[in-house]
Scaffold this motif. Structure first.
Motif, PDB file in Angstrom:
ATOM      1  N   HIS A  85       0.818  -1.217   0.000  1.00 54.90           N
ATOM      2  CA  HIS A  85       0.000   0.000   0.000  1.00 54.90           C
ATOM      3  C   HIS A  85       0.854   1.270   0.000  1.00 54.90           C
ATOM      4  O   HIS A  85       0.394   2.315  -0.449  1.00 54.90           O
ATOM      5  N   VAL A  86       2.081   1.185   0.472  1.00 55.78           N
ATOM      6  CA  VAL A  86       2.964   2.352   0.440  1.00 55.78           C
ATOM      7  C   VAL A  86       3.421   2.617  -0.991  1.00 55.78           C
ATOM      8  O   VAL A  86       3.345   3.751  -1.490  1.00 55.78           O
ATOM      9  N   LYS A  87       3.886   1.577  -1.683  1.00 52.73           N
ATOM     10  CA  LYS A  87       4.288   1.739  -3.081  1.00 52.73           C
ATOM     11  C   LYS A  87       3.099   2.158  -3.949  1.00 52.73           C
ATOM     12  O   LYS A  87       3.214   3.079  -4.780  1.00 52.73           O
ATOM     13  N   ASN A  88       1.968   1.521  -3.731  1.00 50.43           N
ATOM     14  CA  ASN A  88       0.801   1.816  -4.567  1.00 50.43           C
ATOM     15  C   ASN A  88       0.278   3.229  -4.364  1.00 50.43           C
ATOM     16  O   ASN A  88      -0.314   3.807  -5.277  1.00 50.43           O
ATOM     17  N   ALA A  89       0.481   3.790  -3.186  1.00 44.36           N
ATOM     18  CA  ALA A  89       0.042   5.166  -2.948  1.00 44.36           C
ATOM     19  C   ALA A  89       0.757   6.129  -3.893  1.00 44.36           C
ATOM     20  O   ALA A  89       0.144   7.065  -4.434  1.00 44.36           O
ATOM     21  N   PHE A  90       2.035   5.907  -4.130  1.00 51.00           N
ATOM     22  CA  PHE A  90       2.782   6.780  -5.036  1.00 51.00           C
ATOM     23  C   PHE A  90       2.362   6.540  -6.481  1.00 51.00           C
ATOM     24  O   PHE A  90       2.299   7.481  -7.283  1.00 51.00           O
ATOM     25  N   ALA A 204       0.541   6.808   4.250  1.00 51.73           N
ATOM     26  CA  ALA A 204       1.194   6.654   2.947  1.00 51.73           C
ATOM     27  C   ALA A 204       0.554   7.573   1.914  1.00 51.73           C
ATOM     28  O   ALA A 204       1.249   8.175   1.078  1.00 51.73           O
ATOM     29  N   ALA A 205      -0.770   7.694   1.954  1.00 55.51           N
ATOM     30  CA  ALA A 205      -1.465   8.572   1.011  1.00 55.51           C
ATOM     31  C   ALA A 205      -1.092  10.033   1.237  1.00 55.51           C
ATOM     32  O   ALA A 205      -0.983  10.812   0.281  1.00 55.51           O
ATOM     33  N   VAL A 206      -0.891  10.428   2.493  1.00 56.36           N
ATOM     34  CA  VAL A 206      -0.453  11.799   2.789  1.00 56.36           C
ATOM     35  C   VAL A 206       0.910  12.063   2.155  1.00 56.36           C
ATOM     36  O   VAL A 206       1.123  13.070   1.473  1.00 56.36           O
ATOM     37  N   TYR A 232      -7.595  12.773  -2.486  1.00 57.09           N
ATOM     38  CA  TYR A 232      -7.415  12.521  -3.921  1.00 57.09           C
ATOM     39  C   TYR A 232      -6.632  11.230  -4.129  1.00 57.09           C
ATOM     40  O   TYR A 232      -7.005  10.378  -4.954  1.00 57.09           O
ATOM     41  N   VAL A 233      -5.556  11.064  -3.376  1.00 53.21           N
ATOM     42  CA  VAL A 233      -4.730   9.865  -3.527  1.00 53.21           C
ATOM     43  C   VAL A 233      -5.531   8.624  -3.138  1.00 53.21           C
ATOM     44  O   VAL A 233      -5.467   7.587  -3.813  1.00 53.21           O
ATOM     45  N   LEU A 234      -6.284   8.711  -2.052  1.00 50.24           N
ATOM     46  CA  LEU A 234      -7.099   7.575  -1.639  1.00 50.24           C
ATOM     47  C   LEU A 234      -8.120   7.211  -2.716  1.00 50.24           C
ATOM     48  O   LEU A 234      -8.351   6.024  -3.001  1.00 50.24           O
ATOM     49  N   THR A 235      -8.731   8.240  -3.310  1.00 42.74           N
ATOM     50  CA  THR A 235      -9.695   7.997  -4.383  1.00 42.74           C
ATOM     51  C   THR A 235      -9.041   7.261  -5.543  1.00 42.74           C
ATOM     52  O   THR A 235      -9.602   6.307  -6.106  1.00 42.74           O
ATOM     53  N   GLN A 236      -7.839   7.698  -5.909  1.00 44.24           N
ATOM     54  CA  GLN A 236      -7.113   7.052  -7.000  1.00 44.24           C
ATOM     55  C   GLN A 236      -6.721   5.621  -6.641  1.00 44.24           C
ATOM     56  O   GLN A 236      -6.707   4.728  -7.502  1.00 44.24           O
ATOM     57  N   LEU A 237      -6.418   5.381  -5.384  1.00 45.89           N
ATOM     58  CA  LEU A 237      -6.098   4.019  -4.946  1.00 45.89           C
ATOM     59  C   LEU A 237      -7.295   3.088  -5.157  1.00 45.89           C
ATOM     60  O   LEU A 237      -7.146   1.942  -5.604  1.00 45.89           O
ATOM     61  N   PHE A 242      -6.095  -0.580  -6.412  1.00 50.27           N
ATOM     62  CA  PHE A 242      -4.894  -0.911  -5.643  1.00 50.27           C
ATOM     63  C   PHE A 242      -5.268  -1.444  -4.266  1.00 50.27           C
ATOM     64  O   PHE A 242      -4.551  -2.274  -3.696  1.00 50.27           O
ATOM     65  N   VAL A 243      -6.359  -0.917  -3.693  1.00 50.40           N
ATOM     66  CA  VAL A 243      -6.840  -1.379  -2.394  1.00 50.40           C
ATOM     67  C   VAL A 243      -8.359  -1.464  -2.466  1.00 50.40           C
ATOM     68  O   VAL A 243      -8.995  -0.772  -3.276  1.00 50.40           O
ATOM     69  N   PRO A 244      -8.971  -2.293  -1.633  1.00 51.84           N
ATOM     70  CA  PRO A 244     -10.431  -2.381  -1.632  1.00 51.84           C
ATOM     71  C   PRO A 244     -11.079  -1.035  -1.291  1.00 51.84           C
ATOM     72  O   PRO A 244     -10.558  -0.277  -0.466  1.00 51.84           O
TER      73      PRO A 244
END
Length: 841
Positions: A85-90, A204-206, A232-237, A242-244
């Motif tokens: 989830h850390v890599k996917n956040a970026f 991670a999203a922050v 915004y990042v969470l929405t994109q995840l 990338f995450v449920p």
């Protein structure tokens, strides 16, 4: 074929030829541009061996990390060790298709090109993570078409040379996160107080959202914008699977919780001195980028005591010198216009603890232009934002420092109004208010440009006026009120320093070179050379005892005498501190205890200046000293460090060693480059040093430094005050520590009436020693071989015998008096004769 058909055919061939020629020309231009811009491009193969600048870490006693030297503050972490989830956040924040494309997003480039052609539209960069890594490591940050083409050329090459994980590794370890932090590991430690591998999804999203505008969208500077970007990042995840989505929804409304506030830096003067030593040995690249591991002698338990002692001591002196006035002023109508922006700034600032109350520091309001914020943001990433252009007032508000409220914190507020009946002033701190009370400011006498002190303010409007920006120290809330207590404060104009040495191994355990390293990096402990005044006298009196003609009870004469300086030919008459006061015959011990200048000049004439210079140099004074009788009064210029170390030689019974600051240096692999230990050498006789200590104990017990008795343990030392009170010194020691304190102005000028070493410098020394000795056992100084303790009559200097009780006095073996004193009531006429340099009896 009809004429019309022939004409159409003719135009058709013309168009074809034009297209062919145009295509050839475009191809040629493209090839030429490619060839031209490909010249001198860096090799992507170098990225395989790329080693980013590493932080040099400095460890204090006990292995405590106490400082870092860096060009970029970064700790490298392997991206493959991070949770998904850390890599996917970026990836979600910057490049969701990172693992699918080959470096360039052609659709995104086309979309950005069209958008950039639309007048008034927000410019777009459309950069992939690969492109960002490429330009960050191989190219410059300029925004130009030529740089963009080079980026398009290099990025596919980099994609072929490196794996996707290697590219992502470079990216997350090199990007800037604000507050001087580069790379995800340093960002995680600073913002959340944990390593990157422990970050939650929300954290991670922050961080993934911060690099777009790191000076603005970081959770410390602006937690509101950071939360917006995080969403915004969470929405994109979620959108990119990338995450449920359930995990995304759960994080959306959670507040951002920052980690604990990093401890304030300590030992700024000390670690900067170490940095300069390392630069001289190894060069800037090795020190600032080479990841050295350095051990120093600073003690993290003692250094804060030293810093607080210097700060409080200088503030006390500064208050005696009056109030220099407000730091600035602002029209109150203008302030009310700015206040909504200032309130927004405070409201958006991140809190390290949920219960923190934030207060503003309004010092930027005195500036015509706001400070330029730190930024190392990617210019193409900035182009992708929808951030509106800041107004000048918004920039001014953003530049305003915000700090957590605590008792004793200093800040700058604006005076809103005065209550002339109560003699109070109301201050505004944007989200808080504070009150100044006139009766707490009897010290705040106005000081004019010539340095003359005015009268104590009798009314509140003589102290402050509405619209003034004043520095205050905040206290508790007033009874039955939310208004805080406040007292005026100011950054002292006077400076000072303190050096503390552990005499057992010569470790410099604490060093302070001024009031505040952030305001002035000039190290007054090692760089400033000042006259030590009477704090030099112990070397003179030690030389007298070493000469063999004097004991601590030798009778000397405190009387006026005209002296001719052999070096200048000028005549002068030494004066004691108490002008016009001469006490006649006295013992050598009494002369040092009372710091008699006349006796000191007589002594140096008897011994010769050269003898005293040799003695001082053996002790550790490295400065060139004047070969003149004035040396007896401390006219040679020395540093605090060399005087403290010379006193350490006396304390250690004549054993000299260089002061130890830099202990060990190792390279990044752990190979030791240098290592240091104290190397002692017996340079002066131990019995002589013991007698010198004994005489300085009298200074503490009954002379100019009696305040030291508060320590309730054996101590020795000497005050020093130079001509016109330009410098104030106190050097002294216990069995455990040796310390030297100095106070003065950088540009030498009088400190003020009565600002002696005992009044100005001794409190700094004593404040440190009080804390440093807490919990330590009381120990007395060791009596070396060659010392005889004899009971004498302190009045006559003769053996006490059975006639009087007497007291124990140390002597070099074979130099004690041999005659008993007369019984009480009997008088020997010889006792009225004065014999300089001859032992009593």
């Amino acid at each position: 074929m009809t004429p019309r058909g022939q004409a159409m055919r003719k135009w058709f061939f013309r168009l074809v030829w034009t297209a062919v020629v145009g295509l050839v020309l475009l191809t040629g231009m493209g090839a030429g541009t490619y060839a031209y811009l490909s010249r001198d491009l860096p090799s992507v193969e170098d990225l395989k061996k790329y080693r980013p600048p590493q932080v040099t870490k400095v460890y204090c006693k006990g292995g405590v990390l106490c400082a870092e030297y860096y060009k970029e503050r970064r700790t490298w972490v392997d991206v493959t060790t991070l949770p998904a989830h850390v890599k996917n956040a970026f990836l979600a924040a910057e490049d969701a298709d990172f693992y699918q494309h080959e470096g360039l997003d052609f659709l995104g480039i086309l979309r950005a090109a069209v958008k950039n052609l639309i007048p008034g539209s927000q410019k777009s960069g459309a950069s992939t993570i690969s492109q960002q890594a490429c330009r960050g490591l191989l190219l410059t940050r300029e925004r130009s078409f030529a740089r963009k083409v080079r980026e398009w050329i290099l990025t596919p090459r980099m994609e072929k040379a490196l794996t996707k994980d290697e590219i992502l590794n470079l990216y997350v370890n090199t990007i800037f996160f604000g507050h001087q932090r580069y790379g995800i590991e340093e960002a995680a430690l600073y913002y959340f107080g944990k390593p990157a591998k422990q970050l939650t999804l929300g954290e991670a999203a922050v961080l993934a959202g911060t690099p777009q505008l790191p000076h603005v969208i970081n959770p410390v500077s602006n937690i509101v914008r950071a939360k917006k970007r995080q969403r915004y990042v969470l929405t994109q995840l979620g959108r990119n699977h990338f995450v449920p989505q359930a995990q995304v929804d759960a994080e959306m409304e959670k507040p951002i919780v920052l980690g604990p506030r990093p401890p304030p830096p300590m030992g700024g003067y000390y670690v900067e001195d170490i940095r300069k030593q390392l630069l001289a040995r190894y060069g800037e690249k090795s020190v600032m980028e080479g990841g050295l591991r350095v051990e120093i002698a600073m003690d993290v338990k003692l250094q804060p005591f030293a810093e607080e002692a210097v700060r409080s001591g200088l503030e006390a002196i500064d208050r005696r010198q009056g109030y220099r006035g407000a730091v600035g002023e602002i029209d109150l109508n203008r302030y009310q216009t700015l206040k909504p922006l200032l309130q927004k700034r405070v409201a958006e600032a991140g809190k390290r603890r949920p219960d923190d109350v934030l207060v503003a520091d309004l010092s930027p309001l005195k500036l015509t232009q706001p400070p330029v914020p730190e930024t190392d943001a990617d210019p193409d990433a900035v182009a992708d934002t929808d951030e509106p252009v800041e107004s000048a007032d918004e920039a001014l508000a953003r530049a305003m420092p915000v700090r957590a409220l605590s008792e004793g914190v200093d800040t700058v507020g604006v005076v809103l109004s005065l209550d002339e009946k109560k003699n109070t002033a109301l201050l505004d701190l944007v989200t808080q208010q504070a009150q100044l009370d006139l009766k707490e400011h009897t010290w705040a006498r106005p000081r004019d440009a010539a340095g003359k002190l005015g009268a104590v303010p009798a009314t509140i409007d003589a102290l402050v006026k509405p619209g003034q920006l004043v520095r205050v120290r905040l206290g508790k809330a007033l009874p039955a009120s939310r208004v805080l207590e406040a007292k005026l404060s100011q950054v002292p104009a006077v400076q000072g320093g303190l050096v503390v040495i552990d005499p057992t191994d010569r470790s410099v355990v604490a060093m302070v070179g001024g009031y505040d390293f952030a305001l002035s990096a000039f190290n007054r402990a090692t760089q400033a050379k000042r006259q030590p005044g009477s704090s030099f006298k112990p070397f003179l009196y030690g030389a007298a005892v070493a000469d063999g003609r004097y004991t601590t009870l030798s009778i000397v004469n405190d009387a006026p005498e005209e002296i001719r300086d052999p070096t200048t030919g000028k005549k002068w008459t030494p004066q004691n501190f108490e002008r016009g006061g001469f006490d006649g015959p006295m013992t050598l011990r009494q002369a040092l205890t009372r710091s008699k200048n006349t006796v000191s000049v007589r002594l140096i004439q008897s011994l010769t200046p050269a003898t005293v210079i040799e003695f001082a140099h053996k002790a550790g004074i490295r400065a060139e000293l004047p070969d003149s009788p004035t040396l007896a009064l401390g006219t040679g210029e020395v540093t605090l460090l060399e005087e403290a170390n010379a006193y350490s030689t006396v304390q250690s019974l004549g054993r000299y060693a260089e002061p130890l600051m830099l202990v060990k240096v190792a390279d990044q692999s752990g190979a030791i480059l240098e290592e240091h230990h104290a190397s002692f050498e017996d340079v002066l006789p131990a019995p002589v040093m013991y007698l010198t200590t004994s005489m300085m104990r009298s200074v503490v017990e009954e002379g100019t430094a009696t305040a030291v008795r508060e320590l309730n343990r054996p101590a020795a030392g000497k005050t020093g005050t130079t001509q016109e009170h330009r410098d104030a010194w106190f050097s002294g020691y216990t069995v455990d520590y040796v310390a030297t304190a100095w106070v003065g102005f950088d540009e030498p000028k009088p400190l003020g009436p009565g600002e002696t070493g005992g009044k100005a410098a001794l409190p700094v020394w004593l404040e440190f020693m009080r804390h440093a000795h807490e919990g330590l056992p009381v120990r007395d100084f060791e009596v070396p071989a060659g010392i005889s303790l004899v009971r004498i009559d302190p009045v006559t200097g003769l053996l006490a015998g059975k006639a009087v009780p007497g007291r124990l006095e140390p002597f070099l073996d074979g130099t004690a008096p041999r005659t008993e004193t007369s019984a009480p009531g009997q008088v020997d006429p010889n006792d009225f004769l004065l014999h300089d340099g001859k032992r009593g009896g």
